[in-house]
Design a protein around this motif. Structure first.
Motif, mmCIF file in Angstrom:
data_model
loop_
_atom_site.group_PDB
_atom_site.id
_atom_site.type_symbol
_atom_site.label_atom_id
_atom_site.label_comp_id
_atom_site.label_asym_id
_atom_site.label_seq_id
_atom_site.Cartn_x
_atom_site.Cartn_y
_atom_site.Cartn_z
ATOM 1 N N ILE A 41 4.650 4.830 -6.492
ATOM 2 C CA ILE A 41 4.396 4.623 -7.921
ATOM 3 C C ILE A 41 3.458 5.708 -8.445
ATOM 4 O O ILE A 41 3.649 6.244 -9.545
ATOM 5 C CB ILE A 41 3.804 3.224 -8.152
ATOM 6 C CG1 ILE A 41 4.818 2.150 -7.750
ATOM 7 C CG2 ILE A 41 3.373 3.032 -9.604
ATOM 8 C CD1 ILE A 41 4.253 0.742 -7.722
ATOM 9 N N ALA A 42 2.428 6.035 -7.655
ATOM 10 C CA ALA A 42 1.482 7.080 -8.063
ATOM 11 C C ALA A 42 2.169 8.430 -8.198
ATOM 12 O O ALA A 42 1.858 9.217 -9.103
ATOM 13 C CB ALA A 42 0.338 7.158 -7.049
ATOM 14 N N MET A 43 3.124 8.717 -7.305
ATOM 15 C CA MET A 43 3.877 9.973 -7.406
ATOM 16 C C MET A 43 4.682 10.020 -8.695
ATOM 17 O O MET A 43 4.775 11.074 -9.349
ATOM 18 C CB MET A 43 4.795 10.110 -6.198
ATOM 19 C CG MET A 43 4.070 10.381 -4.900
ATOM 20 S SD MET A 43 3.755 12.126 -4.604
ATOM 21 C CE MET A 43 5.387 12.678 -4.149
ATOM 22 N N GLY B 289 -4.990 9.449 -4.353
ATOM 23 C CA GLY B 289 -4.514 10.486 -3.447
ATOM 24 C C GLY B 289 -3.161 11.057 -3.818
ATOM 25 O O GLY B 289 -2.896 12.237 -3.559
ATOM 26 N N TYR B 290 -2.293 10.255 -4.447
ATOM 27 C CA TYR B 290 -0.915 10.699 -4.670
ATOM 28 C C TYR B 290 -0.603 11.106 -6.100
ATOM 29 O O TYR B 290 0.380 11.814 -6.317
ATOM 30 C CB TYR B 290 0.062 9.622 -4.199
ATOM 31 C CG TYR B 290 0.261 9.624 -2.706
ATOM 32 C CD1 TYR B 290 1.254 10.399 -2.129
ATOM 33 C CD2 TYR B 290 -0.561 8.876 -1.871
ATOM 34 C CE1 TYR B 290 1.439 10.422 -0.750
ATOM 35 C CE2 TYR B 290 -0.391 8.896 -0.495
ATOM 36 C CZ TYR B 290 0.607 9.674 0.060
ATOM 37 O OH TYR B 290 0.757 9.694 1.413
ATOM 38 N N VAL B 291 -1.384 10.685 -7.078
ATOM 39 C CA VAL B 291 -1.141 11.141 -8.453
ATOM 40 C C VAL B 291 -1.236 12.666 -8.572
ATOM 41 O O VAL B 291 -0.424 13.295 -9.265
ATOM 42 C CB VAL B 291 -2.105 10.440 -9.438
ATOM 43 C CG1 VAL B 291 -2.125 11.162 -10.783
ATOM 44 C CG2 VAL B 291 -1.681 8.992 -9.652
ATOM 45 N N PRO B 292 -2.195 13.347 -7.905
ATOM 46 C CA PRO B 292 -2.281 14.805 -8.058
ATOM 47 C C PRO B 292 -1.168 15.587 -7.363
ATOM 48 O O PRO B 292 -0.995 16.776 -7.648
ATOM 49 C CB PRO B 292 -3.644 15.154 -7.426
ATOM 50 C CG PRO B 292 -4.393 13.877 -7.343
ATOM 51 C CD PRO B 292 -3.354 12.819 -7.154
ATOM 52 N N SER C 51 4.237 12.667 -11.686
ATOM 53 C CA SER C 51 5.349 13.478 -12.188
ATOM 54 C C SER C 51 5.434 13.416 -13.707
ATOM 55 O O SER C 51 5.692 14.431 -14.369
ATOM 56 C CB SER C 51 6.667 12.998 -11.568
ATOM 57 O OG SER C 51 6.632 13.109 -10.167
ATOM 58 N N LEU C 52 5.226 12.230 -14.276
ATOM 59 C CA LEU C 52 5.235 12.088 -15.737
ATOM 60 C C LEU C 52 4.080 12.870 -16.357
ATOM 61 O O LEU C 52 4.242 13.513 -17.404
ATOM 62 C CB LEU C 52 5.144 10.611 -16.120
ATOM 63 C CG LEU C 52 6.333 9.739 -15.702
ATOM 64 C CD1 LEU C 52 6.056 8.268 -16.010
ATOM 65 C CD2 LEU C 52 7.613 10.189 -16.393
ATOM 66 N N ILE C 53 2.917 12.822 -15.717
ATOM 67 C CA ILE C 53 1.771 13.581 -16.230
ATOM 68 C C ILE C 53 2.062 15.077 -16.179
ATOM 69 O O ILE C 53 1.766 15.819 -17.133
ATOM 70 C CB ILE C 53 0.502 13.245 -15.420
ATOM 71 C CG1 ILE C 53 0.101 11.786 -15.647
ATOM 72 C CG2 ILE C 53 -0.646 14.179 -15.794
ATOM 73 C CD1 ILE C 53 -1.038 11.316 -14.760
ATOM 74 N N ALA C 54 2.650 15.540 -15.068
ATOM 75 C CA ALA C 54 2.955 16.969 -14.936
ATOM 76 C C ALA C 54 3.961 17.434 -15.977
ATOM 77 O O ALA C 54 3.932 18.596 -16.409
ATOM 78 C CB ALA C 54 3.487 17.248 -13.527
ATOM 79 N N SER C 55 4.855 16.532 -16.410
ATOM 80 C CA SER C 55 5.886 16.928 -17.372
ATOM 81 C C SER C 55 5.348 17.072 -18.790
ATOM 82 O O SER C 55 5.970 17.738 -19.624
ATOM 83 C CB SER C 55 7.030 15.916 -17.353
ATOM 84 O OG SER C 55 6.591 14.659 -17.844
ATOM 85 N N VAL D 46 0.841 -1.206 0.000
ATOM 86 C CA VAL D 46 0.000 0.000 0.000
ATOM 87 C C VAL D 46 0.872 1.251 0.000
ATOM 88 O O VAL D 46 0.603 2.219 -0.732
ATOM 89 C CB VAL D 46 -0.951 -0.015 1.212
ATOM 90 C CG1 VAL D 46 -1.674 1.328 1.353
ATOM 91 C CG2 VAL D 46 -1.973 -1.138 1.082
ATOM 92 N N THR D 47 1.937 1.243 0.794
ATOM 93 C CA THR D 47 2.809 2.405 0.854
ATOM 94 C C THR D 47 3.589 2.575 -0.442
ATOM 95 O O THR D 47 3.787 3.701 -0.921
ATOM 96 C CB THR D 47 3.780 2.268 2.035
ATOM 97 O OG1 THR D 47 3.057 1.934 3.219
ATOM 98 C CG2 THR D 47 4.516 3.571 2.292
#
Length: 279
Positions: free
Chosen positions: A116-118, A169-172, A122-126, A110-111
């Motif tokens: 992985i979501a982060m 929760g962590y992708v954004p 980051s790839l999406i933000a780039s 879970v952690t």
């Protein structure tokens, strides 16, 4: 991404003493790498520049933030977000470990899902184009992150849904941090960034140890004893389960409400500020 899995594996094999020993060894390696191999080049300063003491530098940075209220409000908003996020980190093991379908391996998975979501975020933000309103994006992503992760985590009881909650929760988070960095770096003059960033980090991150203490104290002293007194047919047991770990689920739900309140309050405060993207 892998350190939660490695840590829980070491804990299962040798207990917390082995985890602490490995942690200490990695610190020693990093310390001597910085001490021996990293060289900071000298900075050429003109004789006319005034040398400031530590307190004077801190005072200068705080004065700049006080004059730039948009950046100050964003920093205080992120301090509230960090309070909720650090309390969540403290509560998560108490939620996953005692569950019948939990344990050290599930906690590690879970952690790690959050890491992985982060990376995905980051790839999406780039690749995304610059947003039209970075301030609104910062508030909206944190509102989505703090509510979906906390509510979905606390109201479900399977590891799959817990991992989905971590992803949502962590992708954004990288989308938020990217916009925040753009605003802060483009607003603060280069010659002021060291002093202002020091003040910013102090204000933004001082709530993290408070959040760890708050989350652990609430679970041990308030939420777990409260859930123990609930009857098996009560609404609280239907929502958060019964037995050890149900109080942690209640606390995660409370953190979702607290996170939503922080986002909505600061969302109203930050509405009056506008950030204009420089060409």
């Amino acid at each position: 991404m892998l350190h939660p899995l490695l840590a829980t594996s070491l804990y299962a094999l040798g207990g917390v003493d082995v985890v602490i020993m490995v942690d200490l060894c990695t610190f020693i390696v990093a310390f001597f790498a910085l001490l021996i191999f990293v060289r900071i080049p000298p900075v050429n300063q003109s004789g006319e520049e005034k040398r400031e003491t530590l307190l004077e530098s801190a005072k200068t940075g705080l004065k700049f933030l006080n004059r730039n209220r948009m950046v100050l409000m964003l920093i205080l908003f992120l301090a509230g977000v960090n309070l909720v996020a650090s309390a969540f980190d403290a509560v998560l093991p108490a939620f996953v470990l005692p569950r019948q379908n939990g344990g050290e391996a599930v906690l590690g998975i879970v952690t790690s899902t959050a890491g992985i979501a982060m990376l995905v975020g980051s790839l999406i933000a780039s690749v995304l184009p610059p947003p039209k309103d970075r301030i609104r994006l910062i508030v909206a992503t944190m509102l989505f992150s703090l509510t979906t992760d906390n509510f979905l985590m606390s109201l479900t009881n399977t590891p799959v849904t817990w991992c989905i909650a971590q992803i949502l929760g962590y992708v954004p988070v990288p989308l938020m941090s990217t916009s925040l960095d753009v605003i802060v770096r483009s607003t603060i003059p280069v010659e002021m960034q060291g002093r202002v960033y020091s003040c910013r980090n102090t204000l933004q991150f001082f709530t993290i140890p408070i959040g760890f203490f708050f989350g652990g104290w609430m679970v041990d002293v308030v939420c777990e004893p409260f859930m123990e007194r609930m009857s098996p047919d009560s609404l609280m047991v239907a929502l958060f389960g019964e037995g050890k770990g149900s109080g942690a689920g209640l606390m995660i739900f409370i953190l979702g409400i607290l996170g939503a309140a922080i986002c909505l309050i600061f969302g109203r405060i930050l509405k009056k500020y506008k950030y204009h993207e420089s060409v």
